[in-house]
Design a protein around this motif. Structure first.
Motif, PDB file in Angstrom:
ATOM      1  N   LEU A  96       0.845  -1.190   0.000  1.00 30.84           N
ATOM      2  CA  LEU A  96       0.000   0.000   0.000  1.00 30.84           C
ATOM      3  C   LEU A  96       0.879   1.238   0.000  1.00 30.84           C
ATOM      4  N   PHE A  97       0.459   2.247  -0.760  1.00 29.53           N
ATOM      5  CA  PHE A  97       1.226   3.492  -0.886  1.00 29.53           C
ATOM      6  C   PHE A  97       0.390   4.635  -0.338  1.00 29.53           C
ATOM      7  N   PHE A  98       0.895   5.240   0.749  1.00 32.17           N
ATOM      8  CA  PHE A  98       0.185   6.298   1.454  1.00 32.17           C
ATOM      9  C   PHE A  98       0.890   7.625   1.229  1.00 32.17           C
ATOM     10  N   GLY A  99       0.194   8.583   0.644  1.00 32.84           N
ATOM     11  CA  GLY A  99       0.732   9.930   0.530  1.00 32.84           C
ATOM     12  C   GLY A  99       0.528  10.672   1.830  1.00 32.84           C
ATOM     13  N   THR A 100       1.279  11.752   2.010  1.00 34.99           N
ATOM     14  CA  THR A 100       1.166  12.515   3.250  1.00 34.99           C
ATOM     15  C   THR A 100       0.691  13.946   3.034  1.00 34.99           C
ATOM     16  N   ALA A 101       0.728  14.435   1.790  1.00 36.20           N
ATOM     17  CA  ALA A 101       0.243  15.787   1.516  1.00 36.20           C
ATOM     18  C   ALA A 101      -1.281  15.757   1.526  1.00 36.20           C
ATOM     19  N   ARG A 102      -1.860  16.802   2.060  1.00 36.85           N
ATOM     20  CA  ARG A 102      -3.324  16.857   2.118  1.00 36.85           C
ATOM     21  C   ARG A 102      -3.841  17.721   0.965  1.00 36.85           C
ATOM     22  N   PRO A 103      -4.810  17.191   0.230  1.00 39.56           N
ATOM     23  CA  PRO A 103      -5.341  17.925  -0.918  1.00 39.56           C
ATOM     24  C   PRO A 103      -5.906  19.300  -0.561  1.00 39.56           C
ATOM     25  N   ASP A 130       5.147  11.560  10.842  1.00 42.18           N
ATOM     26  CA  ASP A 130       5.559  10.190  11.159  1.00 42.18           C
ATOM     27  C   ASP A 130       4.752   9.662  12.346  1.00 42.18           C
ATOM     28  N   ARG A 131       4.606  10.481  13.357  1.00 41.17           N
ATOM     29  CA  ARG A 131       3.872  10.077  14.563  1.00 41.17           C
ATOM     30  C   ARG A 131       2.414   9.745  14.230  1.00 41.17           C
ATOM     31  N   GLN A 132       1.778  10.581  13.419  1.00 39.45           N
ATOM     32  CA  GLN A 132       0.390  10.325  13.032  1.00 39.45           C
ATOM     33  C   GLN A 132       0.276   9.039  12.215  1.00 39.45           C
ATOM     34  N   PHE A 133       1.223   8.834  11.292  1.00 35.94           N
ATOM     35  CA  PHE A 133       1.151   7.641  10.459  1.00 35.94           C
ATOM     36  C   PHE A 133       1.350   6.381  11.298  1.00 35.94           C
ATOM     37  N   MET A 134       2.327   6.391  12.187  1.00 34.50           N
ATOM     38  CA  MET A 134       2.579   5.206  13.006  1.00 34.50           C
ATOM     39  C   MET A 134       1.422   4.949  13.973  1.00 34.50           C
ATOM     40  N   ALA A 135       0.784   6.006  14.457  1.00 32.64           N
ATOM     41  CA  ALA A 135      -0.409   5.815  15.301  1.00 32.64           C
ATOM     42  C   ALA A 135      -1.532   5.179  14.473  1.00 32.64           C
ATOM     43  N   PHE A 136      -1.648   5.589  13.214  1.00 31.50           N
ATOM     44  CA  PHE A 136      -2.632   4.974  12.318  1.00 31.50           C
ATOM     45  C   PHE A 136      -2.322   3.491  12.138  1.00 31.50           C
ATOM     46  N   VAL A 137      -1.058   3.156  11.904  1.00 24.34           N
ATOM     47  CA  VAL A 137      -0.662   1.752  11.734  1.00 24.34           C
ATOM     48  C   VAL A 137      -1.008   0.960  12.992  1.00 24.34           C
ATOM     49  N   ASP A 138      -0.671   1.512  14.154  1.00 22.01           N
ATOM     50  CA  ASP A 138      -0.957   0.821  15.416  1.00 22.01           C
ATOM     51  C   ASP A 138      -2.449   0.573  15.607  1.00 22.01           C
ATOM     52  N   LYS A 139      -3.267   1.543  15.248  1.00 18.66           N
ATOM     53  CA  LYS A 139      -4.710   1.440  15.482  1.00 18.66           C
ATOM     54  C   LYS A 139      -5.439   0.666  14.385  1.00 18.66           C
ATOM     55  N   ARG A 190       9.556   8.806  -1.153  1.00 19.52           N
ATOM     56  CA  ARG A 190       9.096   9.999  -1.849  1.00 19.52           C
ATOM     57  C   ARG A 190       8.235   9.519  -3.000  1.00 19.52           C
ATOM     58  N   GLY A 191       7.081  10.100  -3.190  1.00 19.37           N
ATOM     59  CA  GLY A 191       6.197   9.705  -4.271  1.00 19.37           C
ATOM     60  C   GLY A 191       5.811  10.901  -5.115  1.00 19.37           C
ATOM     61  N   GLN A 192       5.266  10.604  -6.279  1.00 12.23           N
ATOM     62  CA  GLN A 192       4.750  11.674  -7.118  1.00 12.23           C
ATOM     63  C   GLN A 192       3.605  11.147  -7.965  1.00 12.23           C
ATOM     64  N   TRP A 193       2.757  12.053  -8.400  1.00 10.13           N
ATOM     65  CA  TRP A 193       1.626  11.711  -9.254  1.00 10.13           C
ATOM     66  C   TRP A 193       1.253  12.945 -10.053  1.00 10.13           C
ATOM     67  N   ARG A 194       0.553  12.735 -11.151  1.00  6.89           N
ATOM     68  CA  ARG A 194       0.107  13.855 -11.982  1.00  6.89           C
ATOM     69  C   ARG A 194      -1.336  14.187 -11.610  1.00  6.89           C
ATOM     70  N   ASP A 195      -1.579  15.448 -11.232  1.00  7.41           N
ATOM     71  CA  ASP A 195      -2.941  15.826 -10.844  1.00  7.41           C
ATOM     72  C   ASP A 195      -3.796  16.131 -12.072  1.00  7.41           C
ATOM     73  N   GLU A 218       2.799  16.408  -8.802  1.00  2.57           N
ATOM     74  CA  GLU A 218       2.823  16.681  -7.366  1.00  2.57           C
ATOM     75  C   GLU A 218       3.787  15.701  -6.713  1.00  2.57           C
ATOM     76  N   LYS A 219       4.669  16.207  -5.861  1.00  2.71           N
ATOM     77  CA  LYS A 219       5.636  15.355  -5.161  1.00  2.71           C
ATOM     78  C   LYS A 219       5.375  15.452  -3.666  1.00  2.71           C
ATOM     79  N   GLU A 220       5.500  14.284  -2.992  1.00 10.25           N
ATOM     80  CA  GLU A 220       5.227  14.279  -1.559  1.00 10.25           C
ATOM     81  C   GLU A 220       5.976  13.152  -0.858  1.00 10.25           C
ATOM     82  N   ARG A 221       6.163  13.339   0.434  1.00 10.50           N
ATOM     83  CA  ARG A 221       6.686  12.275   1.280  1.00 10.50           C
ATOM     84  C   ARG A 221       5.616  11.201   1.344  1.00 10.50           C
ATOM     85  N   SER A 222       6.029   9.936   1.385  1.00  7.95           N
ATOM     86  CA  SER A 222       5.051   8.856   1.387  1.00  7.95           C
ATOM     87  C   SER A 222       5.547   7.678   2.214  1.00  7.95           C
ATOM     88  N   TYR A 223       4.650   6.714   2.399  1.00  8.17           N
ATOM     89  CA  TYR A 223       4.979   5.477   3.097  1.00  8.17           C
ATOM     90  C   TYR A 223       4.533   4.307   2.237  1.00  8.17           C
TER      91      TYR A 223
END
Length: 156
Positions: free
Chosen positions: A55-62, A70-79, A95-100, A106-111
């Motif tokens: 699974l590929f999770f972006g971190t930028a909010r539209p 990182d803390r929010q993402f790991m809390a999501f994983v835990d829950k 790091r991920g990117q996609w065409r809007d 658009e480039k963003e940090r990802s997991y």
């Protein structure tokens, strides 16, 4: 709504292109060829049949809000992830990117989250994975979470 459709289409197009480039490998992995065929006998068989879901999770909010930390993402994983896949998982930062919809890259940090589960549990695993995707989209206002599945052999 059109932006959501365009972003989902962009994610699906990107995943489709990646699958097209790796298709020979994917087809060889998923092929149910008998063990006596050259393709099946070229590599040692080890382990048991599993499904690998990435699974590929972006971190930028539209909406322009603050990026997922990182803390929010790991809390999501835990829950949301660990209760459904308690036997283990892997999280990788990237790091991920996609065409809007407007054509902008658009480039963003990802997991990347890697899950392994036995083929016999594929139906239940699929349901759980889809719940994880929906939960992340809702919790962090994401348009989509990318998904790639492959059949693999796993030995622990």
């Amino acid at each position: 709504m059109n932006l959501r459709f365009a972003r989902n289409r962009a994610v699906c197009t990107t995943v489709g292109l990646l699958l097209a480039v790796t298709a020979p490998t994917a087809y060889a992995t998923l092929d149910d060829a008998p063990a006596s065929t050259p393709a099946a006998s070229s590599a040692p068989s080890r382990g048991k049949p599993y499904v690998e879901t990435r699974l590929f999770f972006g971190t930028a909010r539209p909406d322009g809000g603050p990026a997922v930390t990182d803390r929010q993402f790991m809390a999501f994983v835990d829950k949301e992830v660990t209760p459904d896949f308690p036997d283990g998982l892997t999280v990788q930062s990237g790091r991920g990117q996609w065409r809007d919809a407007s054509g902008t890259i658009e480039k963003e940090r990802s997991y990347e989250l890697v899950l392994l589960y036995p083929v016999g549990e594929a139906e239940a695993g699929d349901r759980k994975v889809e719940e994880i995707r929906r939960a992340y989209e809702k919790a962090f206002g994401q348009e989509a979470v990318g998904r790639v599945d492959d059949r693999v052999e796993v030995d622990f």
